[in-house]
Design a protein around this motif. Structure first.
Motif, PDB file in Angstrom:
ATOM      1  N   LYS A  33       0.902  -1.232  -0.045  1.00 14.49           N
ATOM      2  CA  LYS A  33      -0.052  -0.144   0.039  1.00 14.49           C
ATOM      3  C   LYS A  33       0.891   1.145   0.068  1.00 14.49           C
ATOM      4  CE  LYS A  33      -4.050  -2.153   2.308  1.00 14.49           C
ATOM      5  NZ  LYS A  33      -4.882  -1.976   3.379  1.00 14.49           N
ATOM      6  N   LYS A  34       2.257   1.247   0.890  1.00 11.67           N
ATOM      7  CA  LYS A  34       2.922   2.442   0.963  1.00 11.67           C
ATOM      8  C   LYS A  34       3.501   2.605  -0.343  1.00 11.67           C
ATOM      9  CE  LYS A  34       3.987   1.964   5.824  1.00 11.67           C
ATOM     10  NZ  LYS A  34       5.150   1.749   6.788  1.00 11.67           N
ATOM     11  N   LEU A  35       3.777   1.701  -0.945  1.00 11.06           N
ATOM     12  CA  LEU A  35       4.435   1.715  -2.688  1.00 11.06           C
ATOM     13  C   LEU A  35       3.349   2.417  -3.532  1.00 11.06           C
ATOM     14  CD1 LEU A  35       6.851  -1.277  -2.719  1.00 11.06           C
ATOM     15  CD2 LEU A  35       7.461   1.118  -2.396  1.00 11.06           C
ATOM     16  N   ILE A  36       2.231   1.728  -3.473  1.00 15.53           N
ATOM     17  CA  ILE A  36       1.364   2.200  -4.529  1.00 15.53           C
ATOM     18  C   ILE A  36       1.026   3.795  -4.031  1.00 15.53           C
ATOM     19  CG2 ILE A  36      -1.014   1.833  -5.086  1.00 15.53           C
ATOM     20  CD1 ILE A  36      -0.882  -1.160  -4.739  1.00 15.53           C
ATOM     21  N   LYS A  37       0.995   4.042  -2.887  1.00 15.52           N
ATOM     22  CA  LYS A  37       0.515   5.402  -2.542  1.00 15.52           C
ATOM     23  C   LYS A  37       1.874   6.286  -3.073  1.00 15.52           C
ATOM     24  CE  LYS A  37      -0.882   8.492   1.275  1.00 15.52           C
ATOM     25  NZ  LYS A  37      -1.070   8.448   2.786  1.00 15.52           N
ATOM     26  N   LEU A  38       2.983   5.912  -3.014  1.00 16.90           N
ATOM     27  CA  LEU A  38       4.391   6.587  -3.179  1.00 16.90           C
ATOM     28  C   LEU A  38       4.530   6.518  -4.680  1.00 16.90           C
ATOM     29  CD1 LEU A  38       6.756   8.051  -2.613  1.00 16.90           C
ATOM     30  CD2 LEU A  38       7.966   6.040  -2.340  1.00 16.90           C
ATOM     31  N   LEU A  39       4.291   5.542  -5.529  1.00 17.98           N
ATOM     32  CA  LEU A  39       4.467   5.477  -6.915  1.00 17.98           C
ATOM     33  C   LEU A  39       3.214   5.258  -8.010  1.00 17.98           C
ATOM     34  CD1 LEU A  39       7.491   2.436  -6.621  1.00 17.98           C
ATOM     35  CD2 LEU A  39       7.646   5.300  -6.870  1.00 17.98           C
ATOM     36  N   SER A  40       2.309   4.647  -7.514  1.00 23.47           N
ATOM     37  CA  SER A  40       1.079   4.122  -8.071  1.00 23.47           C
ATOM     38  C   SER A  40       0.980   2.686  -8.281  1.00 23.47           C
ATOM     39  CB  SER A  40       0.925   4.818  -9.406  1.00 23.47           C
ATOM     40  OG  SER A  40       1.498   4.335 -10.418  1.00 23.47           O
ATOM     41  N   LYS A  41      -0.338   1.885  -8.470  1.00 23.40           N
ATOM     42  CA  LYS A  41      -0.032   0.638  -8.700  1.00 23.40           C
ATOM     43  C   LYS A  41       0.474   0.391 -10.040  1.00 23.40           C
ATOM     44  CE  LYS A  41      -2.394  -3.318  -7.987  1.00 23.40           C
ATOM     45  NZ  LYS A  41      -1.821  -4.343  -8.963  1.00 23.40           N
TER      46      LYS A  41
ATOM     47  N   ASP B 112       3.327  -2.640 -10.303  1.00 20.47           N
ATOM     48  CA  ASP B 112       3.574  -3.669 -11.277  1.00 20.47           C
ATOM     49  C   ASP B 112       4.589  -3.401 -12.375  1.00 20.47           C
ATOM     50  OD1 ASP B 112       1.223  -4.672 -10.113  1.00 20.47           O
ATOM     51  OD2 ASP B 112      -0.138  -3.522 -11.445  1.00 20.47           O
ATOM     52  N   ARG B 113       5.074  -2.461 -12.765  1.00 21.13           N
ATOM     53  CA  ARG B 113       6.171  -2.136 -13.504  1.00 21.13           C
ATOM     54  C   ARG B 113       7.487  -2.754 -13.041  1.00 21.13           C
ATOM     55  NH1 ARG B 113       5.300   3.168 -17.246  1.00 21.13           N
ATOM     56  NH2 ARG B 113       3.535   2.434 -18.699  1.00 21.13           N
ATOM     57  N   LEU B 114       7.493  -2.325 -11.689  1.00 22.34           N
ATOM     58  CA  LEU B 114       8.811  -2.567 -11.040  1.00 22.34           C
ATOM     59  C   LEU B 114       8.869  -4.243 -11.038  1.00 22.34           C
ATOM     60  CD1 LEU B 114      11.317  -2.121  -9.085  1.00 22.34           C
ATOM     61  CD2 LEU B 114       9.637  -1.928  -7.419  1.00 22.34           C
ATOM     62  N   GLY B 115       7.822  -4.928 -10.738  1.00 20.23           N
ATOM     63  CA  GLY B 115       8.045  -6.313 -10.799  1.00 20.23           C
ATOM     64  C   GLY B 115       8.231  -6.702 -12.481  1.00 20.23           C
ATOM     65  N   VAL B 116       7.614  -6.045 -13.417  1.00 21.50           N
ATOM     66  CA  VAL B 116       8.113  -6.474 -14.705  1.00 21.50           C
ATOM     67  C   VAL B 116       9.470  -6.311 -14.919  1.00 21.50           C
ATOM     68  CG1 VAL B 116       7.622  -6.160 -17.171  1.00 21.50           C
ATOM     69  CG2 VAL B 116       5.667  -6.303 -15.323  1.00 21.50           C
ATOM     70  N   GLY B 117       9.932  -5.062 -14.450  1.00 22.64           N
ATOM     71  CA  GLY B 117      11.464  -4.838 -14.684  1.00 22.64           C
ATOM     72  C   GLY B 117      12.497  -5.707 -14.120  1.00 22.64           C
ATOM     73  N   LEU B 118      12.076  -6.054 -13.049  1.00 24.33           N
ATOM     74  CA  LEU B 118      12.961  -7.060 -12.468  1.00 24.33           C
ATOM     75  C   LEU B 118      12.892  -8.595 -12.765  1.00 24.33           C
ATOM     76  CD1 LEU B 118      12.093  -6.495  -8.450  1.00 24.33           C
ATOM     77  CD2 LEU B 118      14.179  -6.024  -9.541  1.00 24.33           C
ATOM     78  N   HIS B 119      11.588  -8.831 -13.623  1.00 29.42           N
ATOM     79  CA  HIS B 119      11.602  -9.989 -14.275  1.00 29.42           C
ATOM     80  C   HIS B 119      12.469  -9.951 -15.653  1.00 29.42           C
ATOM     81  CE1 HIS B 119       9.659 -13.623 -16.284  1.00 29.42           C
ATOM     82  NE2 HIS B 119       9.709 -12.775 -17.385  1.00 29.42           N
TER      83      HIS B 119
END
Length: 862
Positions: A101-109, A113-120
């Motif tokens: 929730k904190k990350l979504i509030k800071l970055l957006s949902k 999700d893009r952070l996960g895609v980038g790590l992948h």
């Protein structure tokens, strides 16, 4: 060592230590499953002796992970990847309450999700860039044994025995040893033939001396395959249109022959299917009864009848519209001749010849039986040509930098017109221009774009030799003869010595075969006009500084040769009046007695003046040359090849002869002038050899040797700048900047160092690092010298064989990234042996990164 140097030295040591520690601390068996083993090494023992033959190791199906300096770097990179990156990310995201929730509030949902895609994606890149562990697979080991057995069998060791042993270690690593016992090899004893067709048998007998199978040689399956290839080519170039390689069979008898092989060559008649039954028919020698050429074929008009036709020397030429090509232009490109026997190579040569025209797309050549011939021996050849577009254009744009030009933009375009006179000629008109920024410009860099160049070229290509006499017997049409007419104009506004350049070339080019090219320049004329010669000493600061230092030693500050400021005191020669005046007075037959110049100073002034005259005089070069090139490279992906080029050039002889015949008067320098310019006269030769060895697994050794010399004579005592040699740069000796090396041991004291003799040797080991990233280790050696010309400076002249010791040596390493269509290259060169240094400081004194030369280039240097 001072405090600052010690700090940096300790930093380098720490960095190297940490890097080595990281690489050795990586766990190579991290991805090796339980009860499995990482293949660490393969060894092959032949009769108990370890073999290093790469041909044997290439037979193995399984190889260890690639290592660099003994470290499997790509395996370690692969091990950095996570096996379940997506689930690990989700686990990390939900492990701490409210983290998501904190990350979504800071970055957006969406960003989370893009952070996960980038790590992948990073994880997938690590997998693709790295190399998975080579885990021992015993079934592959057994397949390797069978492959080794086949290799030995195919080379004559029919009774070979091969075994293997897997040695496992506690570290989950293992090695595989292969034990080979070849036993006695078999040798060819006799070759018997059973050829059913009398025609085929007679052709075989006529060429039996060229057989690849020779009695007494060790048996090799490859020799049998070579013989099949030879016979197939022989028959298909001797009129046997229906012959195919699968018609050739071999059988062998080795029973009770004491390690000898009795071979039988079997060629049956060709199978012919009629209805539901198949019979065999003897081979026939087929003849070309008719050649039809369709000049504007397309799929759309395939069923239409031609509207235009003509004939020439037995060829029949057709057009679905009006024929736009001369008869001779078409027939000169067709090597299939009416009345001659069928030859496969004539079809290949016709394909090549038509492609060389650049006027048609890839031709379609079809043969069919002549319906008017009851014997079935005659063939009709139909050649279907599809024209390319008459006009084509091209636009170029590039950005560049150099040791003179800090930033430059280049642009250009070209127009190509095909079949301009109806004889498949090609006219190419091109124009180019560039603007750049240089701090060395005379204006002091007041304008950002302060140098420019614009030029145009016109090239007309004829698909034949244009000569008053017939040359068909000397250069037949299968050699793809070409005549080129080239005209060019170029205007430069560079760092001060602006130039106009005009060129004209008339040459012939022909190829006797696929690897040899000949080029004969009948006339190669170049006229160079310097526009701003008064700026010479503003540009060549090194020459000016040396001259000015001498002037300050012998002149009073109030001398008229110095520029006079308001206080009447100066130490700078005025440009151009003061510098030119001081040279003229110093070299005058009756110099000013107040100068009090010593011999070494006079010689230095003479050297400066000689160079100034050479670089500011207008040049007229009227040359002829012959270039021979032999290149056996089959394609762009062939990394095992050699290339040899030899060139001989003579200039000024024709103009000298004309001057003598016309009784022209020599000028004050005892030389002839044409249009007010002393024309150049010299003899020049160049030899260039390149050799590549493909070691396998993207490891390549490349070598180049170059030697050249240009000797002035008659109407000249020096070589024009445009025809001289230089050293250094990204494609030469990479430890020196371009034009910085030489001449000899003089130390490259001028801005543009050039000479009339050159030796260059380069060797490079290229290897793969990761995927498209490659590395290189190189050694460059060479130098330039003045020889038999007007230069008298001892350090710059090659006057005795001992001067070969002045060859400079540079070593270094490089990185290359292969983008498929081009290679981006960075090379770091170190001065390993510098002949310009004092004798006790020549070796390894420039071996640090602060004195290294960094070269950026496109594609490989050789």
């Amino acid at each position: 060592m001072n405090k600052f140097g010690l700090k940096h030295f300790l930093t380098k040591i720490l960095l190297i230590t940490l890097t080595i520690a990281f690489l050795f601390s990586c766990n190579a068996v991290k991805r090796v499953p339980e009860k499995k083993y990482l293949l660490d090494n393969n060894q092959i023992f032949v009769d108990s002796t370890k073999s290093k033959d790469p041909k044997l190791y290439s037979q193995l199906y399984q190889k260890p992970n690639i290592k660099l300096l003994g470290i499997p770097i790509r395996l370690h990179i692969y091990n950095l990847a996570k096996t379940n990156q997506d689930s690990l990310y989700q686990d990390w995201l939900t492990r701490t309450p409210n983290r998501e929730k904190k990350l979504i509030k800071l970055l957006s949902k969406k960003q989370v999700d893009r952070l996960g895609v980038g790590l992948h994606r990073i994880n997938e890149w690590l997998k693709s860039t790295g190399e998975p562990p080579s885990i021992i697979n015993e079934s592959k080991v057994k397949r390797s044994v069978k492959r080794l057995q086949s290799y030995y069998w195919n080379n004559g060791w029919f009774n070979n025995k091969i075994d293997y042993k897997i040695t496992k270690e506690d570290t989950k690593k293992a090695s595989v040893d292969y034990f080979v016992k070849p036993h006695h090899p078999y040798f060819i004893d006799s070759l018997n033939t059973k050829i059913a067709s009398k025609v085929a048998d007679s052709i075989y007998r006529l060429h039996i001396d060229k057989s690849a199978i020779i009695s007494g040689q060790q048996y090799k399956t490859l020799d049998l395959e070579s013989e099949r290839e030879r016979l197939t080519s022989l028959y298909r170039n001797s009129g046997l249109f229906h012959f195919e390689k699968q018609f050739i069979k071999f059988d062998a008898d080795t029973i009770g022959t004491d390690h000898k092989v009795n071979l039988n060559l079997l060629i049956k008649n060709r199978p012919v299917t009629i209805g539901d039954s198949t019979t065999r028919a003897p081979f026939k020698v087929h003849k070309i009864s008719k050649v039809n050429v369709f000049t504007d074929y397309s799929y759309q008009n395939r069923n239409q009848k031609p509207k235009d036709s003509t004939s020439y020397k037995g060829y029949h030429i057709y057009g679905f519209d009006k024929i736009k090509y001369t008869r001779k232009a078409i027939t000169n490109s067709v090597l299939i001749t009416p009345g001659k026997i069928f030859r496969d190579k004539d079809r290949t040569l016709t394909h090549n010849q038509i492609n060389n025209l650049r006027t048609f797309k890839y031709p379609n050549i079809r043969y069919k039986n002549d319906p008017k011939d009851p014997t079935g021996k005659n063939l009709i050849a139909n050649i279907l040509l599809t024209p390319r577009k008459k006009y084509s254009t091209n636009i170029d744009f590039d950005i560049s930098t150099s040791n003179i030009q800090a930033f430059g933009i280049g642009f250009g375009g070209s127009l190509l017109i095909r079949n301009i006179f109806g004889g498949a000629e090609i006219l190419e008109i091109s124009a180019r221009g560039s603007i750049g920024s240089s701090s060395d410009a005379v204006d002091g860099g007041e304008k950002f774009f302060n140098i420019s160049e614009v030029g145009t070229d016109v090239k007309l290509t004829f698909p034949k030799i244009i000569f008053p006499l017939k040359t068909n017997k000397i250069i037949p049409k299968y050699m793809s003869p070409v005549t080129n007419l080239i005209f060019g104009m170029n205007v430069q506004q560079n760092i001060g010595l602006d130039k106009q350049n005009a060129t004209g070339v008339f040459n012939y080019r022909w190829k006797p075969n696929n690897i040899v090219t000949n080029q004969l320049d009948i006339v190669n004329v170049q006229y160079v006009r310097n526009l701003n010669t008064s700026n010479y000493f503003n540009i060549y600061n090194a020459s000016y500084s040396k001259l000015n230092n001498i002037a300050n030693q012998v002149l009073e500050p109030s001398s008229a040769f110095f520029s006079q400021p308001n206080d009447g005191v100066s130490t700078s020669l005025s440009i151009p009046r003061g510098a030119n005046g001081f040279i003229a007075q110093s070299l005058s037959p009756s110099p000013n007695p107040n100068f009090d110049l010593i011999a070494s100073q006079i010689q230095e002034i003479r050297n400066i003046n000689e160079r100034k005259v050479r670089l500011t005089e207008d040049n007229l070069i009227f040359a002829s040359s012959y270039t021979y090139t032999k290149n056996n490279r089959e394609n762009l992906y062939d990394e095992s090849y050699s290339r040899f080029r030899a060139k001989v050039e003579l200039a000024g002889n024709v103009l000298r002869t004309i001057s003598n015949l016309a009784s022209l008067k020599e000028n004050s320098n005892d030389r002839f002038e044409i249009f007010g310019v002393e024309f150049s006269q010299y003899a020049k030769t160049e030899l260039d050899y390149i050799k590549h060895w493909d070691l396998g697994r993207k490891n390549i050794i490349a070598f180049r040797a170059f030697g050249g010399i240009a000797i002035p004579y008659g109407n000249a005592n020096s070589i024009p700048f445009a025809r001289s040699f230089f050293g250094g740069g990204p494609n030469d000796n990479r430890a020196w900047l371009v034009y910085d090396l030489g001449p000899g041991s003089s130390g490259g004291r001028d801005e543009f160092n050039e000479a009339n003799m050159k030796i260059a040797l380069n060797a490079e080991y290229r290897y793969n690092i990761l995927g498209s990233l490659h590395g290189a280790l190189f050694v460059d050696a060479g130098n330039i010298w003045n020889a038999l010309d007007s230069v008298e400076e001892e350090d710059a002249v090659f006057s005795r064989l001992d001067d070969i010791q002045e060859i400079a040596v540079g070593t270094g390493f490089g990185l290359r990234y292969d983008f498929n269509f081009f290679v981006l290259r960075l090379d770091v060169g170190f001065k390993t042996f510098n002949p310009a240094s004092d004798e006790d400081k020549r070796w390894f004194k420039g071996y640090n990164f602060s004195e290294a030369v960094y070269n950026f280039g496109i594609n490989y240097p050789f």
